[in-house]
Design an enzyme around this catalytic site. Structure first.
Site, PDB file in Angstrom:
ATOM      1  CG  HIS A 162     -10.582  29.441  -8.559  1.00  0.00           C
ATOM      2  ND1 HIS A 162     -10.157  28.812  -7.422  1.00  0.00           N
ATOM      3  CD2 HIS A 162      -9.532  29.402  -9.428  1.00  0.00           C
ATOM      4  CE1 HIS A 162      -8.909  28.387  -7.580  1.00  0.00           C
ATOM      5  NE2 HIS A 162      -8.506  28.744  -8.791  1.00  0.00           N
TER       6      HIS A 162
ATOM      7  CE  LYS B  23      -0.631  15.756  -9.686  1.00  0.00           C
ATOM      8  NZ  LYS B  23      -1.058  16.846 -10.576  1.00  0.00           N
TER       9      LYS B  23
ATOM     10  NE  ARG C  39      -3.152  33.583 -10.034  1.00  0.00           N
ATOM     11  CZ  ARG C  39      -3.021  32.436  -9.403  1.00  0.00           C
ATOM     12  NH1 ARG C  39      -3.318  32.349  -8.125  1.00  0.00           N
ATOM     13  NH2 ARG C  39      -2.564  31.370 -10.028  1.00  0.00           N
TER      14      ARG C  39
ATOM     15  CB  SER D 156      -5.593  27.034  -4.530  1.00  0.00           C
ATOM     16  OG  SER D 156      -6.719  27.354  -5.291  1.00  0.00           O
TER      17      SER D 156
END
Ligand code: ADP
Length: 150
Positions: A18, A42, A91, A129
């Site tokens: 990031h 969430k 990616r 992540s």
């Protein structure tokens, strides 16, 4: 007129991948808003109240970068912040399929919003992540995947 981009994501956590996208984005845009999608219903792995100041501190010497939480449609958040661009990273083909769908929807919601993709730097191509969360959960060293402050 300033070129403002929103870099939206969950950033749970914010990784070297990031950071690389934001750093490279600065050669294209005048301002980048790192927008952390946050919905209190969430559950995140890393606490948002701890995460926000850490991401902010990564860019303390870059006034062109700001960090905000948001809980609404990304296209709406961009409009309110006068951003004409969304910045995203790619990616692999899996990212492409997902990003393509989101970009098409965002374009329908706001035809003035362009999504700009930066291809990952090879050394960060395998960082995600979710992998960092998994490693962290089992006590592995994640220091080579995230910036020091994180
Ligand atoms: P989201 O939950 O919206 O997918 P993420 O926080 O996982 O948010 O990622 C935000 C953006 O950063 C996405 O465009 C994603 O493809 C990109 N990204 C994530 N990891 C990397 C990486 N290692 N290299 C380049 N781009 C990345």
């Amino acid at each position: 007129m300033k070129k403002i981009a929103v870099f939206p994501g969950s950033f749970d956590p914010f990784t070297n991948g990031h950071y690389d996208i934001v750093s490279r984005g600065l050669s294209i845009f005048d301002e980048i808003i790192v927008a952390i999608g946050h919905n209190s219903d969430k559950k995140r792995y890393f606490d948002i109240q701890a995460t926000l100041p850490k991401i902010k501190s990564l860019f303390f010497d870059k006034p062109q970068v700001s960090v905000q939480l948001y809980n609404e449609l990304t296209s709406e958040f961009a409009r309110k912040n006068e951003a004409k661009y969304l910045l995203r990273g790619l990616r692999n083909t899996t990212d492409f399929e997902y990003e393509n769908a989101i970009a098409q929807v965002n374009k329908q919601l706001n035809p003035n919003l362009e999504t700009v993709f930066l291809i990952t730097t090879p050394q960060f191509a395998t960082i995600s992540s979710s992998i960092v969360r998994e490693l962290h959960k089992f006590g592995a060293d994640v220091s080579s995947y995230v910036p020091n402050t994180i």
